[in-house]
Design a protein around this motif. Structure first.
Motif, short mmCIF file in Angstrom:
data_model
loop_
_atom_site.label_atom_id
_atom_site.label_comp_id
_atom_site.label_asym_id
_atom_site.label_seq_id
_atom_site.Cartn_x
_atom_site.Cartn_y
_atom_site.Cartn_z
N VAL A 43 -4.97 6.56 -2.14
CA VAL A 43 -3.75 5.83 -2.50
C VAL A 43 -2.82 6.82 -3.23
O VAL A 43 -3.21 7.37 -4.26
CB VAL A 43 -4.07 4.63 -3.42
N ARG A 45 -0.23 8.61 -5.63
CA ARG A 45 -0.08 8.39 -7.07
C ARG A 45 1.03 7.44 -7.45
O ARG A 45 0.96 6.76 -8.45
CB ARG A 45 0.23 9.73 -7.75
N ASP A 48 1.22 1.32 -5.72
CA ASP A 48 0.20 0.31 -5.98
C ASP A 48 -0.41 -0.11 -4.64
O ASP A 48 0.12 0.19 -3.57
CB ASP A 48 0.82 -0.91 -6.68
N LEU A 49 -1.55 -0.82 -4.75
CA LEU A 49 -2.28 -1.24 -3.55
C LEU A 49 -2.05 -2.73 -3.31
O LEU A 49 -2.14 -3.54 -4.24
CB LEU A 49 -3.77 -0.98 -3.76
N LEU A 50 -1.76 -3.10 -2.07
CA LEU A 50 -1.68 -4.52 -1.68
C LEU A 50 -2.92 -4.86 -0.84
O LEU A 50 -3.33 -4.06 -0.01
CB LEU A 50 -0.42 -4.78 -0.86
N ALA A 51 -3.48 -6.05 -1.07
CA ALA A 51 -4.66 -6.47 -0.30
C ALA A 51 -4.53 -7.93 0.07
O ALA A 51 -4.24 -8.77 -0.79
CB ALA A 51 -5.94 -6.23 -1.11
N ILE A 83 1.74 -8.65 4.08
CA ILE A 83 2.15 -7.40 3.44
C ILE A 83 3.69 -7.32 3.44
O ILE A 83 4.31 -6.91 2.45
CB ILE A 83 1.54 -6.18 4.16
N MET A 86 5.45 -9.11 0.65
CA MET A 86 5.42 -8.44 -0.65
C MET A 86 6.37 -7.25 -0.69
O MET A 86 6.55 -6.63 -1.74
CB MET A 86 4.00 -7.93 -0.96
N LEU A 145 -4.76 -3.73 4.01
CA LEU A 145 -4.43 -3.01 2.78
C LEU A 145 -3.09 -2.31 2.98
O LEU A 145 -2.85 -1.73 4.04
CB LEU A 145 -5.52 -1.99 2.46
N ILE A 148 2.72 -0.06 -2.00
CA ILE A 148 4.04 -0.44 -2.50
C ILE A 148 4.32 0.35 -3.78
O ILE A 148 3.38 0.67 -4.52
CB ILE A 148 4.11 -1.96 -2.77
N HIS A 151 5.06 -1.48 -9.51
CA HIS A 151 5.82 -2.60 -10.06
C HIS A 151 6.95 -3.07 -9.13
O HIS A 151 7.92 -3.63 -9.59
CB HIS A 151 6.40 -2.24 -11.44
N ALA A 153 6.27 -4.88 -6.15
CA ALA A 153 5.84 -5.99 -5.29
C ALA A 153 6.71 -7.22 -5.52
O ALA A 153 7.02 -7.57 -6.66
CB ALA A 153 4.37 -6.32 -5.56
#
Lengths: 338, 338
Positions: A43, A45, A48-51, A83, A86, A145, A148, A151, A153
């Motif tokens: 991922v 740096r 963020d991760l969406l799931a 996804i 978001m 997955l 984004i 902060h 989303a």
């Protein structure tokens, strides 16, 4: 090789012959893909991760004679749509299937071909999954997955009083397509049948739109319309502690849907508002941001129309539908899985 | 409130009454959890992401009268075990269920209680899922997400000729427990029945062990034994392009398992080697690293024994089982899902 059933292939045969060939050789950020105890993914740096996950059951979400190629595409599309809602970039997915012994190898191959087509179109890589035996029906679960910016989303909870509500694309096509397949709404032009069933079988996840909205920091709240416009707008209202008003005159209907509504009247209109599986994006923006919406329409080539506005919560969060200034009472609100 | 069925509760009722209460209020790294289109999760800069999924079907992987509380724990445990095999720290999970209308609210509540117990024990947070109707059997899919230091994941593919093979815990307990439940191996002491069934119903994911192995950079390859010792060792051999020799005399059997093998002989021994669902870690280390293994045994409190070694690939990757110096031919190799 003849058309073997899953029972002849065996679990490892299914993985080796059906699913291994559809995994991307070199997915971006994939350190370990299919074939280990877990995938190992990088991922970036700044992200963020969406799931998200969606399950489809034979006989509930798709019929036993559904085209497996289209079904494979749809299994990915409904997750991609989450996804998109978001504002994220989809990247990797896992695919779990419970498959009865009677399932033929050719069915699975066509399904896998559909999955692969969608994954190539949206640049997502298959990185894992589980294929097991089912004693009855086919059950398909995809986990998607995505990435984004930190902060960034777009949640359901940010709608504000005075916001304008927008909807992408057109409403009700999928519900009409399904209703026709089920023998309801029988009187329909052949072209309309073709268009509406395609909209049902092959939703278009609004990835570019979601990312553009997020990039422009335009949407206060966003959701994809999967349970039906009214149910999903209700979700926004509850998460944001607001209410909403929708004007029927403003709703975007395709020409085919307009003909269905002209023919079947109020019941068809209600179906369009509640049927679900539109996989369009519904979002709330500041009243002053209409110009920016126009820019995004040009940028991503998807129509966006204002369908109503956000109002004070009142006694409790709720959605009011108006037609010709009158409040319309809609009986059934949205697709429920039980 | 009486014992409603799922059909009375409805989809949103199931989420609201059953699954929302079990989500952690403040999971680490959870920006958005249950209740939006996707979860939004923060992956620390120094970490890679691990992702795995497992599906369990009623009537295949668990019986219809299985204790839902234990089943909830097991649904998480089998996924946690995959993260353990990579050396990772499990952090978040998604839970998808297809549930027939007949399912009672109390069944679901007990299941959710089991899920919650396991998630608290292993500090993982429920961040999403999907609950849909099934027309036949219960199907449970968990997707587990974990973290691991960059480039630190322990794959199956690193075993080297000369490596020693180690196994944690004891072998065959779960297979014996299941066999007894199915009416096979009927003659068994009550205490053994109790111990072996518990090992079948409640696997202990070896998270601490996996992390300790990874931390010490000790394991060249690692896998969790879910398909059976021989099948999973074969996976390591194929991924690493090596072969392996296992000595029956070295295999770790519990006292209960020893009694079963003494009573039922060769067929019980074969079942222990192939039955699966042990959820122990099988790993390969340098021959000179035995001292370090002892340290880890003391550190994590799980027994580790050397069971064999890695040899040259020969004609093709394969596993040889020896007993008293003779090669043992084992008929059925591992659990296959079809």
């Amino acid at each position: 090789m003849g058309d073997k059933s899953v029972a002849n292939l065996g679990e490892f045969g299914v993985i080796q012959h059906i699913f291994a060939p559809i995994q991307s050789k070199q997915g971006e950020g994939v350190q370990l893909g299919i074939g280990d105890d877990a995938a190992c993914l990088v991922v970036p740096r700044t992200q963020d991760l969406l799931a998200t996950t969606d399950t489809m059951v034979e006989g509930i979400h798709f019929s036993s004679d559904a085209d497996p190629y289209l079904l494979g595409q749809k299994a990915l599309a409904v997750n991609l749509s989450d996804i998109a809602a978001m504002g994220g970039l989809p990247r990797w997915y896992l695919l779990s299937m419970a498959v009865p012994n009677r399932t033929s190898q050719s069915w699975l191959e066509e399904f896998a071909r559909g999955v692969k087509a969608a994954s190539e179109m949206f640049h997502v890589a298959l990185v894992g999954g589980d294929t097991v035996r089912s004693n009855a029906k086919i059950v398909i679960t995809v986990q998607m997955l995505g990435l984004i910016g930190q902060h960034r989303a777009v949640a359901r909870s940010g709608a504000q009083v005075g916001d304008r509500l927008y909807l992408s694309g057109t409403l009700g096509d999928s519900a009409f397509g399904l209703a026709h397949l089920l023998g309801k709404l029988p009187a329909m032009l052949a072209d309309d049948v073709s268009y509406l069933s395609r909209r049902h079988h092959l939703p278009e996840p609004r990835i570019q739109l979601g990312m553009a909205l997020q990039d422009a920091a335009l949407a206060h709240a966003c959701i994809d319309v999967s349970d039906g416009l009214l149910a999903d707008l209700q979700h926004i209202c509850e998460a944001s502690q607001v209410s909403a008003v929708v004007d029927v005159e403003k709703l975007p209907f395709s020409e085919s849907a307009q003909r269905v509504i002209a023919q079947y009247g109020r019941s068809a209109l209600e179906l369009a508002l509640t049927g679900g599986e539109d996989y369009e994006l519904l979002f709330a923006i500041s009243p002053g941001a209409a110009d920016q919406v126009e820019k995004i329409v040009h940028q991503v080539g998807v129509s966006l129309v204002e369908i109503g506005e956000v109002v004070g919560v009142g006694e409790r969060p709720g959605v009011v539908v108006r037609q010709g200034g009158e409040v319309l009472s809609i009986a059934q609100s949205g697709w429920t899985h039980f």
